[in-house]
Design an enzyme around this catalytic site. Structure first.
Site, PDB file in Angstrom:
ATOM      1  N   HIS A  61       0.590   2.536 -11.486  1.00  0.00           N
ATOM      2  CA  HIS A  61       1.786   3.134 -10.623  1.00  0.00           C
ATOM      3  C   HIS A  61       1.062   4.845 -10.708  1.00  0.00           C
ATOM      4  CE1 HIS A  61       4.383   0.317  -9.889  1.00  0.00           C
ATOM      5  NE2 HIS A  61       4.035  -0.459 -11.463  1.00  0.00           N
ATOM      6  N   LEU A  62       0.041   4.770 -10.372  1.00  0.00           N
ATOM      7  CA  LEU A  62      -0.315   6.515 -10.323  1.00  0.00           C
ATOM      8  C   LEU A  62       0.788   7.636  -9.235  1.00  0.00           C
ATOM      9  CD1 LEU A  62      -3.985   5.703  -9.595  1.00  0.00           C
ATOM     10  CD2 LEU A  62      -2.425   6.035 -11.110  1.00  0.00           C
ATOM     11  N   ASN A  93       4.091   1.243  -4.808  1.00  0.00           N
ATOM     12  CA  ASN A  93       5.613   1.703  -4.382  1.00  0.00           C
ATOM     13  C   ASN A  93       5.980   3.913  -4.669  1.00  0.00           C
ATOM     14  OD1 ASN A  93       5.352   1.718  -7.358  1.00  0.00           O
ATOM     15  ND2 ASN A  93       6.954   1.441  -8.276  1.00  0.00           N
ATOM     16  N   ASP A 150       4.801  -4.842  -5.237  1.00  0.00           N
ATOM     17  CA  ASP A 150       5.506  -4.096  -6.488  1.00  0.00           C
ATOM     18  C   ASP A 150       6.552  -3.275  -7.057  1.00  0.00           C
ATOM     19  OD1 ASP A 150       5.011  -5.174  -9.523  1.00  0.00           O
ATOM     20  OD2 ASP A 150       4.228  -3.132  -9.398  1.00  0.00           O
ATOM     21  N   HIS A 183       5.527  -9.244  -7.479  1.00  0.00           N
ATOM     22  CA  HIS A 183       6.915  -8.644  -8.664  1.00  0.00           C
ATOM     23  C   HIS A 183       7.374 -10.101  -9.122  1.00  0.00           C
ATOM     24  CE1 HIS A 183       9.120  -5.630 -10.585  1.00  0.00           C
ATOM     25  NE2 HIS A 183       9.898  -6.263 -10.026  1.00  0.00           N
ATOM     26  N   HIS A 236       2.271  -9.321 -14.217  1.00  0.00           N
ATOM     27  CA  HIS A 236       3.295  -8.975 -15.172  1.00  0.00           C
ATOM     28  C   HIS A 236       4.099 -10.454 -15.591  1.00  0.00           C
ATOM     29  CE1 HIS A 236       6.575  -7.467 -11.824  1.00  0.00           C
ATOM     30  NE2 HIS A 236       5.946  -6.778 -12.115  1.00  0.00           N
ATOM     31  N   ASP A 309       0.402  -2.070 -16.279  1.00  0.00           N
ATOM     32  CA  ASP A 309       1.609  -1.792 -15.298  1.00  0.00           C
ATOM     33  C   ASP A 309       2.048  -0.219 -16.311  1.00  0.00           C
ATOM     34  OD1 ASP A 309       3.929  -1.659 -13.879  1.00  0.00           O
ATOM     35  OD2 ASP A 309       5.183  -3.352 -14.744  1.00  0.00           O
TER      36      ASP A 309
HETATM   37  O1  DOR Z   1       8.856  -1.097 -15.089  1.00  0.00           O
HETATM   38  C1  DOR Z   1       8.800  -0.981 -14.099  1.00  0.00           C
HETATM   39  N1  DOR Z   1       8.250   0.309 -13.564  1.00  0.00           N
HETATM   40  N2  DOR Z   1       8.726  -2.416 -13.454  1.00  0.00           N
HETATM   41  C2  DOR Z   1       8.103  -1.882 -12.294  1.00  0.00           C
HETATM   42  O2  DOR Z   1       8.098  -3.171 -11.164  1.00  0.00           O
HETATM   43  C3  DOR Z   1       8.023  -1.032 -11.463  1.00  0.00           C
HETATM   44  C4  DOR Z   1       8.263   0.099 -12.548  1.00  0.00           C
HETATM   45  C5  DOR Z   1       7.711   1.597 -11.634  1.00  0.00           C
HETATM   46  O3  DOR Z   1       7.263   1.681 -10.496  1.00  0.00           O
HETATM   47  O4  DOR Z   1       7.910   3.048 -12.706  1.00  0.00           O
END
Ligand code: DOR
Length: 432
Positions: A61-62, A93, A150, A183, A236, A309
């Site tokens: 997640h960037l 996301n 996701d 997911h 995951h 993740d």
């Molecule tokens: O723990 C998580 N954080 N699970 C996810 O599916 C999304 C992610 C996030 O974007 O922070």
């Protein structure tokens, strides 16, 4: 022309292990020579180190666009490079999410100056709401090869079937297949849960997410992969039951692949005992027997890839009470060392799960995870297996510091990372 020789290392890739010097050419971005006693403009001594294909993270997640307070493509790519990754797949996301050509183009544009290759995933549904298919063909035309919602799973069975059929009908101009990544979380079962449902959630008085919230969706998507013949990648995985179902699906010849995170094979729900939100994550940390099953799944090839993740969150947000803090933990800079520490697997198999296996799943095998041979793109990582270090969130390249491994003593560290012939990490530090 600048050439650099990495001298005296142990080369480990899918061809096996050998010793030899490796010359990379900054101009062509390729490996120009591999063999004994090589010279170049610049010499880097890597005696005692492992030289391997760069790592590929299927799941990061960037946060850009929209969440730049916790991470940017630049800072996340810096963390990735320090972790030995030469390519990452960015999750959709963001805000706005990656469901349109405009947002994909924005991510690609920022990625051009990043310290690793940044491959955006595309959302399966518009707004990741699970109701209207995203313009997958258009996103595919921009180079997207993985689609996922996701952060949430696709809840509706028929919608998931249609998404698989649509993805299965897409043709890429480079012949690289598409993959739908899921997911797995049935939200009707996980809703209100902030950790694994079990003994610890009862003791702590926190709402739980049962293992079945994940397993029912794994079961459904295996069935839908069978029905449609289309590939599904399971993100995951966190439960013993999920691993068993994926193992059986593979044995039955279905086109499924899976990843597991370092935190799911090293930490349990007992870590939540002090209500420290750095241990809050989705899917949640499970029990010791789940952790053991993930390890077995990695060792026997049921789980193809180690994916981090990597989920940065600001200190402010992680200081909220456990039930109100956002889920997610950093992973890029600790993945290798946690894997080396926790997994009882031959080194080559650990590297396979970090590099060439995820490269194949993401459709990146033409550029990443390739054998260390002349002519191949110089995307490499050099690892010092004996380097001991203590994890410190604030010392990381990420904009956030929410590591669940704070203070832990780990062994094994990335010394250098090479991206297209450029030394982007030297002696553990990013060069730009
Ligand atoms: O723990 C998580 N954080 N699970 C996810 O599916 C999304 C992610 C996030 O974007 O922070």
């Amino acid at each position: 022309m600048t050439t650099t020789v990495f001298k005296g290392g142990r080369i480990i890739d899918q061809m096996g292990e050998r010793s030899g010097d490796v010359v990379v050419d900054d101009d062509t971005g390729a490996i120009s020579q591999v063999g004994p006693d090589l010279s170049a403009d610049r010499v880097i001594d890597v005696a005692g180190c492992v030289v391997a294909p760069g790592f590929v993270d299927l799941h990061v997640h960037l946060r850009q666009p929209g969440g730049e307070a916790s991470e940017t493509i630049e800072s996340g790519s810096r963390a990735a490079a320090r972790g030995g990754f030469t390519a990452v797949v960015a999750m959709p996301n963001t805000d706005p999410c990656m469901d349109s050509a405009a947002v994909i183009n924005e991510v690609l544009a920022h990625g051009r100056t990043a310290l690793c290759d940044v491959k955006p995933s595309g959302a399966i549904s518009i707004g990741r709401d699970g109701e209207t298919l995203a313009p997958m063909a258009e996103l595919a035309g921009l180079g997207v090869r993985m689609f996922t919602d996701d952060g949430t799973g696709v809840q509706d069975d028929l919608f998931m079937r249609r998404a698989l059929e649509y993805a299965g009908s897409l043709k890429s101009d480079d012949g690289v297949p598409f993959v739908l990544a899921q997911h797995c979380e049935v939200s009707a079962l996980s809703e209100g849960g902030v950790m694994h449902e079990g003994e610890w959630s009862s003791r702590l008085g926190l709402g739980g997410q049962p293992s079945e919230a994940e397993e029912l969706m794994v079961m459904r998507d295996i069935a839908l992969s069978r029905l449609t013949g289309v590939r599904v990648h399971f993100q995951h995985l966190s439960t013993a039951g999920s691993v068993a179902m994926v193992r059986a699906a593979k044995a039955g010849g279905l086109p499924v692949t899976a990843e597991a995170t370092p935190h799911h094979f090293s930490l349990t729900d007992a870590c939540c005992a002090d209500y420290d939100a750095n241990y809050k994550v989705h899917p949640p940390l499970r029990t010791a027997s789940d952790v053991a099953a993930i390890k077995v799944g990695l060792a026997d090839g049921t789980i193809d890839a180690i994916a981090t993740d990597h989920a940065p969150h600001t200190p402010d947000s992680k200081e909220r009470p456990f039930d109100q803090a956002p889920p997610g933990m950093l992973g890029l800079e600790t993945a290798l060392a946690v894997a080396l520490d926790e997994l009882d697997m031959p080194l080559t198999d650990v590297l396979a799960a970090l590099s060439w296996q995820p490269a194949a799943i993401a459709g990146l095998a033409h550029r990443h995870g390739r054998p260390v041979e002349d002519g191949n793109p110089a995307n490499l990582t050099v690892i010092d297996l004996d380097h001991s270090w203590e994890v410190s969130g604030v010392s990381m390249a990420s904009r956030s510091s929410n590591t669940p491994f704070e203070g832990r003593q780990l062994r094994g560290r990335v010394r250098h990372t090479v991206l297209d012939g450029e030394l982007v990490v030297e002696d553990g530090e990013a060069t730009r």
